[in-house]
Design a protein around this motif. Structure first.
Motif, PDB file in Angstrom:
ATOM      1  N   MET A   1       0.654  -1.120  -0.164  1.00  0.00           N
ATOM      2  CA  MET A   1       0.097  -0.060  -0.118  1.00  0.00           C
ATOM      3  C   MET A   1       0.663   1.268   0.197  1.00  0.00           C
ATOM      4  SD  MET A   1      -2.566   1.402   2.951  1.00  0.00           S
ATOM      5  CE  MET A   1      -4.235   1.242   2.610  1.00  0.00           C
ATOM      6  N   ILE A   2       0.370   2.234  -0.514  1.00  0.00           N
ATOM      7  CA  ILE A   2       1.364   3.354  -0.914  1.00  0.00           C
ATOM      8  C   ILE A   2       0.789   4.460  -0.134  1.00  0.00           C
ATOM      9  CG2 ILE A   2       2.028   5.302  -2.436  1.00  0.00           C
ATOM     10  CD1 ILE A   2       3.038   2.419  -3.251  1.00  0.00           C
ATOM     11  N   THR A   3       1.318   4.937   1.051  1.00  0.00           N
ATOM     12  CA  THR A   3       0.820   5.933   2.041  1.00  0.00           C
ATOM     13  C   THR A   3       1.767   7.089   1.895  1.00  0.00           C
ATOM     14  OG1 THR A   3       2.480   5.028   3.840  1.00  0.00           O
ATOM     15  CG2 THR A   3       0.178   4.046   3.712  1.00  0.00           C
ATOM     16  N   LYS A   4       1.559   8.008   3.081  1.00  0.00           N
ATOM     17  CA  LYS A   4       2.063   9.222   2.882  1.00  0.00           C
ATOM     18  C   LYS A   4       3.711   9.224   3.372  1.00  0.00           C
ATOM     19  CE  LYS A   4       1.291  14.113   4.439  1.00  0.00           C
ATOM     20  NZ  LYS A   4       0.306  14.899   5.080  1.00  0.00           N
ATOM     21  N   ILE A   5       3.665   8.204   4.276  1.00  0.00           N
ATOM     22  CA  ILE A   5       4.873   7.859   4.901  1.00  0.00           C
ATOM     23  C   ILE A   5       5.625   7.265   3.883  1.00  0.00           C
ATOM     24  CG2 ILE A   5       6.334   6.314   6.234  1.00  0.00           C
ATOM     25  CD1 ILE A   5       4.455   6.975   8.395  1.00  0.00           C
ATOM     26  N   ASP A  14      16.246   8.443   4.986  1.00  0.00           N
ATOM     27  CA  ASP A  14      16.588   8.486   6.408  1.00  0.00           C
ATOM     28  C   ASP A  14      15.842   9.020   7.418  1.00  0.00           C
ATOM     29  OD1 ASP A  14      17.570  10.865   5.427  1.00  0.00           O
ATOM     30  OD2 ASP A  14      19.623  10.633   6.647  1.00  0.00           O
ATOM     31  N   ALA A  15      14.637   9.570   6.714  1.00  0.00           N
ATOM     32  CA  ALA A  15      13.883  10.375   7.390  1.00  0.00           C
ATOM     33  C   ALA A  15      13.114   9.534   8.760  1.00  0.00           C
ATOM     34  CB  ALA A  15      12.324  10.904   6.758  1.00  0.00           C
ATOM     35  N   GLU A  16      13.115  10.195  10.070  1.00  0.00           N
ATOM     36  CA  GLU A  16      12.334   9.626  11.265  1.00  0.00           C
ATOM     37  C   GLU A  16      11.207  10.589  11.333  1.00  0.00           C
ATOM     38  OE1 GLU A  16      15.289   9.094  14.179  1.00  0.00           O
ATOM     39  OE2 GLU A  16      16.779   8.422  12.936  1.00  0.00           O
ATOM     40  N   VAL A  17      10.072  10.081  10.832  1.00  0.00           N
ATOM     41  CA  VAL A  17       8.611  10.796  11.093  1.00  0.00           C
ATOM     42  C   VAL A  17       7.575   9.713  11.521  1.00  0.00           C
ATOM     43  CG1 VAL A  17       9.310  12.151   8.815  1.00  0.00           C
ATOM     44  CG2 VAL A  17       8.009  10.114   8.713  1.00  0.00           C
ATOM     45  N   THR A  18       6.548  10.829  11.943  1.00  0.00           N
ATOM     46  CA  THR A  18       5.427  10.073  12.325  1.00  0.00           C
ATOM     47  C   THR A  18       4.480  10.866  11.771  1.00  0.00           C
ATOM     48  OG1 THR A  18       6.149   9.463  14.664  1.00  0.00           O
ATOM     49  CG2 THR A  18       3.901   9.525  14.538  1.00  0.00           C
ATOM     50  N   VAL A  19       3.226  10.282  11.164  1.00  0.00           N
ATOM     51  CA  VAL A  19       2.373  10.921  10.511  1.00  0.00           C
ATOM     52  C   VAL A  19       0.902  10.614  11.170  1.00  0.00           C
ATOM     53  CG1 VAL A  19       0.808  10.868   8.344  1.00  0.00           C
ATOM     54  CG2 VAL A  19       3.344  10.656   8.071  1.00  0.00           C
ATOM     55  N   ARG A  20       0.285  11.642  11.526  1.00  0.00           N
ATOM     56  CA  ARG A  20      -1.088  11.518  12.439  1.00  0.00           C
ATOM     57  C   ARG A  20      -2.029  12.398  11.665  1.00  0.00           C
ATOM     58  NH1 ARG A  20       1.935  12.363  17.638  1.00  0.00           N
ATOM     59  NH2 ARG A  20       2.232  10.285  18.445  1.00  0.00           N
ATOM     60  N   GLU A  22      -3.186  14.226   8.920  1.00  0.00           N
ATOM     61  CA  GLU A  22      -2.481  15.121   7.839  1.00  0.00           C
ATOM     62  C   GLU A  22      -1.147  15.717   8.343  1.00  0.00           C
ATOM     63  OE1 GLU A  22      -3.171  15.468   4.519  1.00  0.00           O
ATOM     64  OE2 GLU A  22      -4.527  13.842   5.034  1.00  0.00           O
ATOM     65  N   ASP A  23      -0.829  15.543   9.586  1.00  0.00           N
ATOM     66  CA  ASP A  23       0.174  16.060  10.228  1.00  0.00           C
ATOM     67  C   ASP A  23       1.453  15.249  10.297  1.00  0.00           C
ATOM     68  OD1 ASP A  23      -1.327  18.047  11.106  1.00  0.00           O
ATOM     69  OD2 ASP A  23      -1.882  17.265  13.099  1.00  0.00           O
ATOM     70  N   VAL A  24       2.488  15.714   9.991  1.00  0.00           N
ATOM     71  CA  VAL A  24       3.841  15.250   9.701  1.00  0.00           C
ATOM     72  C   VAL A  24       4.701  15.442  10.764  1.00  0.00           C
ATOM     73  CG1 VAL A  24       5.837  14.603   8.251  1.00  0.00           C
ATOM     74  CG2 VAL A  24       3.630  14.870   7.318  1.00  0.00           C
ATOM     75  N   ILE A  25       5.105  14.866  11.757  1.00  0.00           N
ATOM     76  CA  ILE A  25       6.074  15.208  12.991  1.00  0.00           C
ATOM     77  C   ILE A  25       7.266  14.526  12.435  1.00  0.00           C
ATOM     78  CG2 ILE A  25       6.587  14.772  15.514  1.00  0.00           C
ATOM     79  CD1 ILE A  25       3.384  14.115  15.227  1.00  0.00           C
ATOM     80  N   ILE A  39       5.593  16.240  -0.885  1.00  0.00           N
ATOM     81  CA  ILE A  39       5.177  15.038  -0.414  1.00  0.00           C
ATOM     82  C   ILE A  39       3.900  14.706  -1.338  1.00  0.00           C
ATOM     83  CG2 ILE A  39       4.002  13.909   1.563  1.00  0.00           C
ATOM     84  CD1 ILE A  39       5.975  15.523   3.292  1.00  0.00           C
ATOM     85  N   GLN A  40       2.902  15.612  -1.369  1.00  0.00           N
ATOM     86  CA  GLN A  40       1.728  14.890  -2.178  1.00  0.00           C
ATOM     87  C   GLN A  40       1.986  14.829  -3.609  1.00  0.00           C
ATOM     88  OE1 GLN A  40      -1.218  14.284  -1.034  1.00  0.00           O
ATOM     89  NE2 GLN A  40      -0.396  14.784   0.874  1.00  0.00           N
ATOM     90  N   ALA A  41       3.105  15.625  -4.120  1.00  0.00           N
ATOM     91  CA  ALA A  41       3.212  15.351  -5.458  1.00  0.00           C
ATOM     92  C   ALA A  41       4.049  13.806  -5.665  1.00  0.00           C
ATOM     93  CB  ALA A  41       4.387  16.424  -6.096  1.00  0.00           C
ATOM     94  N   GLU A  42       5.035  13.602  -4.783  1.00  0.00           N
ATOM     95  CA  GLU A  42       5.673  12.269  -4.866  1.00  0.00           C
ATOM     96  C   GLU A  42       4.636  11.217  -4.591  1.00  0.00           C
ATOM     97  OE1 GLU A  42       9.042   9.560  -4.792  1.00  0.00           O
ATOM     98  OE2 GLU A  42       8.273  11.224  -5.868  1.00  0.00           O
ATOM     99  N   LEU A  43       3.609  11.294  -3.708  1.00  0.00           N
ATOM    100  CA  LEU A  43       2.360  10.498  -3.480  1.00  0.00           C
ATOM    101  C   LEU A  43       1.733  10.133  -4.691  1.00  0.00           C
ATOM    102  CD1 LEU A  43       1.097   8.785  -1.565  1.00  0.00           C
ATOM    103  CD2 LEU A  43      -0.383  10.716  -0.753  1.00  0.00           C
ATOM    104  N   THR A  44       1.212  11.242  -5.379  1.00  0.00           N
ATOM    105  CA  THR A  44       0.772  11.051  -6.487  1.00  0.00           C
ATOM    106  C   THR A  44       1.422  10.111  -7.579  1.00  0.00           C
ATOM    107  OG1 THR A  44      -0.571  13.138  -6.188  1.00  0.00           O
ATOM    108  CG2 THR A  44      -0.315  12.345  -8.631  1.00  0.00           C
ATOM    109  N   ARG A  45       2.925  10.591  -7.796  1.00  0.00           N
ATOM    110  CA  ARG A  45       3.674   9.709  -8.722  1.00  0.00           C
ATOM    111  C   ARG A  45       3.833   8.289  -8.299  1.00  0.00           C
ATOM    112  NH1 ARG A  45       8.310   7.527  -9.424  1.00  0.00           N
ATOM    113  NH2 ARG A  45       9.164   7.900  -7.133  1.00  0.00           N
TER     114      ARG A  45
END
Length: 98
Positions: A1-5, A14-20, A22-25, A39-45
């Protein structure tokens, strides 16, 4: 599955993130060089790429086992080998490359 992460890690491996929602921490703010628009452009791609490669997933699910082909080679059974090739070609015809 393709997600925002998935999109974020595609842009910043090497990103260390949490997505809650629409919020990216960003846990390491210095690793936050991308914008929400990027991020949205990459998600679409990535989603487009995933959709365009559906034929590959469908083919993989229906190809006969490679062990059948190897068995035919070891036995020197040309009829079995041709049957394997024909089965693969039928799957390719069923799910053509776009």
């Amino acid at each position: 599955m393709i997600t925002k992460i998935t999109a974020i890690l595609s842009l910043v491996p090497d990103a260390e993130v949490t997505v809650r929602g629409e919020d990216v921490i960003w846990h390491k703010p210095e690793n936050a060089p991308v914008t929400e628009t990027q991020i949205q452009a990459e998600l679409t791609r990535l989603l487009t790429e995933f959709d365009n490669n559906e034929y590959q997933r469908l083919r993989a699910a229906e190809y006969p086992p490679v062990a059948d082909f190897l068995d035919a080679i070891v036995k020197g059974d040309d009829i079995q080998k041709q049957a394997y090739i024909d089965a693969c070609l039928a799957v390719k015809a069923k799910y053509p490359k776009p």
